[in-house]
Design an enzyme around this catalytic site. Structure first.
Site, PDB file in Angstrom:
ATOM      1  N   SER A   1      39.568  54.859  34.315  1.00 49.33           N
ATOM      2  CA  SER A   1      38.328  55.071  33.583  1.00 49.33           C
ATOM      3  C   SER A   1      38.116  53.968  32.568  1.00 49.33           C
ATOM      4  O   SER A   1      39.057  53.338  32.100  1.00 49.33           O
ATOM      5  CB  SER A   1      38.391  56.407  32.847  1.00 49.33           C
ATOM      6  OG  SER A   1      39.431  56.366  31.879  1.00 49.33           O
ATOM      7  N   LYS A   2      36.872  53.746  32.240  1.00 51.60           N
ATOM      8  CA  LYS A   2      36.573  52.607  31.368  1.00 51.60           C
ATOM      9  C   LYS A   2      37.043  52.810  29.933  1.00 51.60           C
ATOM     10  O   LYS A   2      37.138  51.860  29.178  1.00 51.60           O
ATOM     11  CB  LYS A   2      35.085  52.260  31.418  1.00 51.60           C
ATOM     12  CG  LYS A   2      34.153  53.338  30.905  1.00 51.60           C
ATOM     13  CD  LYS A   2      32.713  52.834  30.991  1.00 51.60           C
ATOM     14  CE  LYS A   2      31.719  53.945  30.725  1.00 51.60           C
ATOM     15  NZ  LYS A   2      30.331  53.529  30.994  1.00 51.60           N
ATOM     16  N   ARG A   3      37.328  54.042  29.584  1.00 48.01           N
ATOM     17  CA  ARG A   3      37.849  54.291  28.241  1.00 48.01           C
ATOM     18  C   ARG A   3      39.277  53.777  28.100  1.00 48.01           C
ATOM     19  O   ARG A   3      39.714  53.400  27.027  1.00 48.01           O
ATOM     20  CB  ARG A   3      37.809  55.790  27.921  1.00 48.01           C
ATOM     21  CG  ARG A   3      36.423  56.346  27.685  1.00 48.01           C
ATOM     22  CD  ARG A   3      35.882  56.046  26.285  1.00 48.01           C
ATOM     23  NE  ARG A   3      34.426  56.051  26.255  1.00 48.01           N
ATOM     24  CZ  ARG A   3      33.679  54.938  26.338  1.00 48.01           C
ATOM     25  NH1 ARG A   3      34.245  53.743  26.418  1.00 48.01           N
ATOM     26  NH2 ARG A   3      32.369  55.025  26.317  1.00 48.01           N
ATOM     27  N   LYS A   4      39.997  53.811  29.194  1.00 47.59           N
ATOM     28  CA  LYS A   4      41.418  53.474  29.127  1.00 47.59           C
ATOM     29  C   LYS A   4      41.795  52.189  29.839  1.00 47.59           C
ATOM     30  O   LYS A   4      42.942  51.761  29.806  1.00 47.59           O
ATOM     31  CB  LYS A   4      42.240  54.631  29.716  1.00 47.59           C
ATOM     32  CG  LYS A   4      42.063  55.932  28.957  1.00 47.59           C
ATOM     33  CD  LYS A   4      42.777  57.072  29.650  1.00 47.59           C
ATOM     34  CE  LYS A   4      42.610  58.362  28.846  1.00 47.59           C
ATOM     35  NZ  LYS A   4      43.163  59.526  29.560  1.00 47.59           N
ATOM     36  N   ASN A   5      40.824  51.593  30.511  1.00 49.08           N
ATOM     37  CA  ASN A   5      41.128  50.415  31.314  1.00 49.08           C
ATOM     38  C   ASN A   5      39.816  49.688  31.598  1.00 49.08           C
ATOM     39  O   ASN A   5      38.809  50.330  31.803  1.00 49.08           O
ATOM     40  CB  ASN A   5      41.725  50.881  32.654  1.00 49.08           C
ATOM     41  CG  ASN A   5      42.730  49.908  33.202  1.00 49.08           C
ATOM     42  OD1 ASN A   5      43.904  49.990  32.888  1.00 49.08           O
ATOM     43  ND2 ASN A   5      42.274  48.983  34.014  1.00 49.08           N
TER      44      ASN A   5
END
Length: 495
Positions: free
Chosen positions: A266-270
């Site tokens: 996910s873009k929050r974590k990667n």
RNA sequence: GCCCCUGUCGUCCAGCGGUUAGGACGUAAGAUUCUCAAUCUUAAAACCGGAGUUCGAUUCUCCGCAGGGGCGCCA
């Protein structure tokens, strides 16, 4: 060996010519997951001499945007996976944009209703929300409760006549549904656990489930290679193929890319946007190689290979099913490998386009600087900070850095003065000559080479970490080099 | 809550009944060296647990456990 390969191919691909597809939805940034799935579809198609197509699944009117669609094209082109049929290039089975196929879905949904494989549902969004909340509170099973499934025909007709908003739902039959995933084996679901999925929304647009089945059939898709998250809706799709009387394609579910904590990427974590990877200076061939590594392996075990060899060697029996953690560090390493192996003119081109953003550059100079930094670069963008001192008029070293560990400002100043004088009078301004001169000077001064060189390095490049010193001096030219050393001496004197 | 998928070094993969469990990234140490890299050498590092099948299980089966995904008029 060859015989065995052919045998495998035959069971994997069947009789029809291979046709696969990726079906991204144009919402948000183009995703690495899209490239990941595209890569495997592409490799499979090319290996088997089949077709790879791109279909835009823009049936979500709220979230789909043209801008996102353009970005998908751009990103996929950047990464180098070209499609044989698609919305931009057409093909014999178009249109390839689902928003342009509405009447096809409507017709097929009606056919299902006529066959009693689907039914009209008049439940409001509000009732469905309440239903879900109730189910959640009661910790009971989720899913539609079938309220409209057994409405009397007369009532249905009356409501339709009155123009009541409605959707069309799949009427999941009793029993169980299974399919054979080519890499996971047989998967079976009890139909009681399969929801009466909405097929046609009240806005007349299809849901993914209907559209994807209808299109895959009409476009003669033979293999559906998609992400693991689709496994639990596959029985719905199988049921649809059956209801239509169509042969279902073969299914392959690739694992999901994961964050470090193993949740779905996910873009929050990667970073997940393909354009981010491009802008950061990753090479598409490195990214592809990296993506291939997480889900497939070469028989011989090497982990550096290009697309061409992947196509040649690609078989489904070497595809993995466990969810790989996306390891940016390994990507960086791979990227560095590709940068080091690339032909110089090609690397220059990439640097110009990527790191230099197509600013006007002196091509010859760029080419001369590359050998100094290419083996230090992990990303194309590293070029800029690593060579900044070669492009700038002056540098700004700290007095502290100019003084070697066991030296004093006075000793450093003396050494730099000697260096400036020596370089100023040097007959041949070439890196070997400069080096010889510098080494001689160290002897004369009774200094350790590393200490002398470090002071000069800091003076000339602005910092204690730099590309090779003598080559740098040569590139910089005598005038600038000497001026920088003199400026450093001034700095030391100042304090 | 229900369903499904997965489970080998920290990470990515190899292994497909008998191996000193292999490679790569990363990490550590050393070599090289004008710094940093690059390169080379070496090291530490794993079969989730329990039953069963078998002469023999990392490998096959089952049960646990753990992780993940799904359960939208999103895809």
């Amino acid at each position: 060996m060859t015989d065995q390969t052919n045998q495998t191919d035959r069971t994997e691909t069947g009789a029809r010519p291979v046709r696969v597809r990726i079906a991204p939805s144009p919402t948000g940034d183009p995703h690495v997951g899209t490239a990941y799935i595209a890569l495997f579809n592409y490799a499979f198609a090319r290996h088997n001499g089949g077709k790879f197509l791109l279909r835009i699944e823009d049936t979500d009117r709220e979230r789909s945007t043209k801008e996102s669609e353009r970005a998908i094209f751009e990103a996929l082109r950047w990464v180098g996976l070209s499609w044989d049929e698609g919305p931009d290039i057409g093909g014999p089975f178009g249109p390839y944009r689902q928003s342009e196929r509405s009447d096809i879905y409507r017709k097929h949904a009606d056919e299902l209703v006529a066959k009693k494989a689907a039914y009209h549902c008049f439940c409001t969004a509000q009732r469905l929300t309440e239903l879900r909340e109730k189910q959640k509170a009661a910790k009971s099973d989720f899913g539609y409760d079938g309220f409209c499934r057994h409405l009397p025909e007369a009532e249905v007709q009356a409501k339709l006549k009155a123009g009541a908003p409605n959707v069309i739902r799949l009427a999941v039959p009793e029993g169980e549904t299974s399919f054979n995933d080519l890499v996971r084996g047989e998967v079976t679901f009890q139909n009681s656990t399969v929801d009466d999925q909405v097929l046609l929304k009240s806005d007349g647009f299809p849901t993914y489930h209907l559209a994807n089945v209808v299109d895959d059939h009409l476009m003669q898709i033979t293999h559906v290679i998609r992400a693991e998250e689709w496994i639990s809706s596959t029985p719905k799709h199988v049921l649809l193929y059956r209801a239509f009387g169509w042969e279902a394609p073969q299914f392959v579910h690739m694992p999901l890319l994961r964050n470090q904590d193993r949740s779905k990427i996910s873009k929050r974590k990667n970073p997940t946007s393909l354009l981010w990877y491009r802008d950061q200076g990753y090479l598409p061939e490195a990214l592809l190689n990296f993506l291939a590594l997480m889900g497939w392996s070469v028989q011989e075990g090497q982990d550096i290979f290009n697309l061409e060899s992947m196509i040649r060697d690609f078989t489904l029996d070497r595809v993995t099913t466990s969810g790989p953690v996306f390891d940016l560090q390994k990507l960086e390493w791979l990227n560095g490998v590709y940068i080091r192996d690339m032909a110089a003119p090609e690397l220059a081109r990439r640097v110009r386009e990527s790191a230099l953003k197509d600013q006007p550059v002196d091509e010859a100079f760029l080419l001369r600087t590359l050998p100094l930094v290419r083996e230090r670069m992990k990303k194309l963008t590293d070029y800029v900070p690593m060579t900044a001192y070669l492009y700038s008029e002056t540098v700004n070293p700290s007095a502290q850095d100019l003084v070697p560990k066991k030296g004093t400002p006075q000793s450093a100043s003396a050494a730099l003065t000697a260096a400036a004088d020596a370089l100023q009078g040097l007959a041949d301004w070439s890196s070997p000559a400069i080096e010889q001169c510098a080494r001689q000077l160290a002897v004369t001064l009774g200094m350790k080479e590393r200490d002398l060189f470090m002071s000069v390095r800091v003076a000339v490049t602005g910092g204690p970490v730099s590309p090779p010193l003598f080559e740098s001096l040569e590139l910089l030219g005598r005038e600038k080099s000497v001026a920088r050393i003199r400026a450093a001496i001034g700095k030391l004197a100042a304090g």
